[in-house]
Scaffold this active site. Sequence first.
Site, PDB file in Angstrom:
ATOM      1  CG  LEU A  96      49.282  -2.770  51.028  1.00 33.20           C
ATOM      2  CD1 LEU A  96      49.668  -2.069  49.731  1.00 33.20           C
ATOM      3  CD2 LEU A  96      48.753  -1.766  52.047  1.00 33.20           C
ATOM      4  CG  ASP A  97      42.458  -7.734  52.974  1.00 33.59           C
ATOM      5  OD1 ASP A  97      42.691  -8.947  52.899  1.00 33.59           O
ATOM      6  OD2 ASP A  97      41.319  -7.237  52.831  1.00 33.59           O
TER       7      ASP A  97
END
Length: 566
Positions: A225-226
């Site tokens: 999850l950037d």
Amino acid sequence: MSQKLSRLLHSIYPQPDLLARLRQLLPQEAPPSQSTTGQRWDQSTAILITYADTVTAPEEPALAVLHRFLSQDYGTVPLPILHVLPFLRSFSDRGFAVCDHTRLEPHFGDWHHLRELAHGRRLMADLVVNHVSASHPWVQQFRRGLEPGSSMVLAPADLQGWDHVVRPRSSVLFTLMDTHQGLRPVWTTFGPDQVDLDWGRLEVLESFAQLMRAYVDHGVDWVRLDAVGFLWKDPDTTCLHRPKTRILVQALRLLLEQYTGNGVLLTETNVPEEENLSYLRSGDQAHIAYNFPLPPLLLEAILSNSCDLINRWLVRWPRLPQGSTMLNFTASHDGVGLRPAEGLISPERLHNLLMRCEERGGLVSHRTEADGSLSPYELNIAWWSAMAGPATTPRRLQLERFLASQLLVMALPGVPAFYLPTLLAAGNDHPTYCKTGCRRDLNRTRFDLQALRRDLEDTDSPAAVIRILMAHVLGIRARLSAFHPEAPMALLSPERNDMVILQRGHRDDPGAVWVVQSFREEAVELNLSLLAPQHNGCWRDRLSQRTIDSRRLALSPYEVLWLQAV
């Protein structure tokens, strides 16, 4: 599971059809069972990080070239998990400004090439959840007043109450966008081409759940999850790590675990340490968090010729819930983040670190503080260049420093990760930086496949030496249960500034390993009785396979030992 998700998400999405819509996101059948070991990782788990087009060949899809290179030229190095950095169509920021969630970049190939790449390995991919490119269909729909995009872009009606926002950029927070209603401000945390999404709309969650399902269908089961910490915005706060962000992380984890029994969710939050660890503490958010303090502390120790700061940090290694761990690394596609080192490196030592990196061709990026001032945010330098000596003797001990840094990554609790250009001994890419003006491009070298093969065939080249040694060490590590990501660690060198000494595994376990690592440019001595006073026998170094029967040992500059009692 749909009931559990509905209860979790009701505070964000109170609409009456929530349960029915969540059921549409879940598979009809139960997910495949977890691996036969019942674990998501063990001591053989290691990650290779790369862009799809780090290695290229004329007239071939980049993913096909990468597959061939890793299978034929780097297959001896056991790196079973491959993190392919953003591969969807993107307008800017090297893939992190996605403009189409349904197609890959044309020169990378297509979904079939991604599935082929998954043969014989596990894939890790990014969900860029905070924003999309300004050219994404959702943003274009927003401009024309069309759904679903009209509701998915974050465009606050009130620009007051955002004075405390913390973010890693010096660009404007709100960008004016020409719409059917005239100019409207939209939230742009990372820059004008990266338009933030409104996660208060269920359509956003549905879209990313569908994308995650597509990833899994094509061989991905580790999902990163950037920049997830920026997801939810509340006025009069920093807009970081808000409670609803954590609810959404929990929901994405539950969905991933429904899509694949081997799913692993990683949170990427380049922030001070306790904020980063908060995504692991509860045991129901991320499976893995990036160990962001490690790169700046390790770099500072090597360049200052003193490991006192990293020893002070290691002595308070966090206790994490079972089934949670850290991702340890030195280099990645981004720079070396400095916010995670806040409170760990003094201003004077930090200043010296910045100066030493600039002397080695690196650059410093800054962010804007709440009062408008600029502060160092990131070091931009290729790790191989950072390992160089002073200008008068840059090559002296460069390889030794480099290998020592990678060996510490392998010795710590957690999963080790390695960036492909770093393993290929890529130096600062000043020509590309001069073309693009992007400081991070210093560490994003691309390689021609044939030229790279010639370099690897030269047994004296740094890339060839590193390949041989990495294959050797990772192979040894995979056979030592003491290096399981969740095996205990004790620090035996809290007051030393010349070496790091770790004990992995329980002291009474015959498989325990004592890691001894010098951080000096000159030889240092160690009294081996300090490791295990009750042990009167010999020691065997698992790296060199030599037996040590003396009480005192002289370590060469940056030498590393993995000792077991005999």
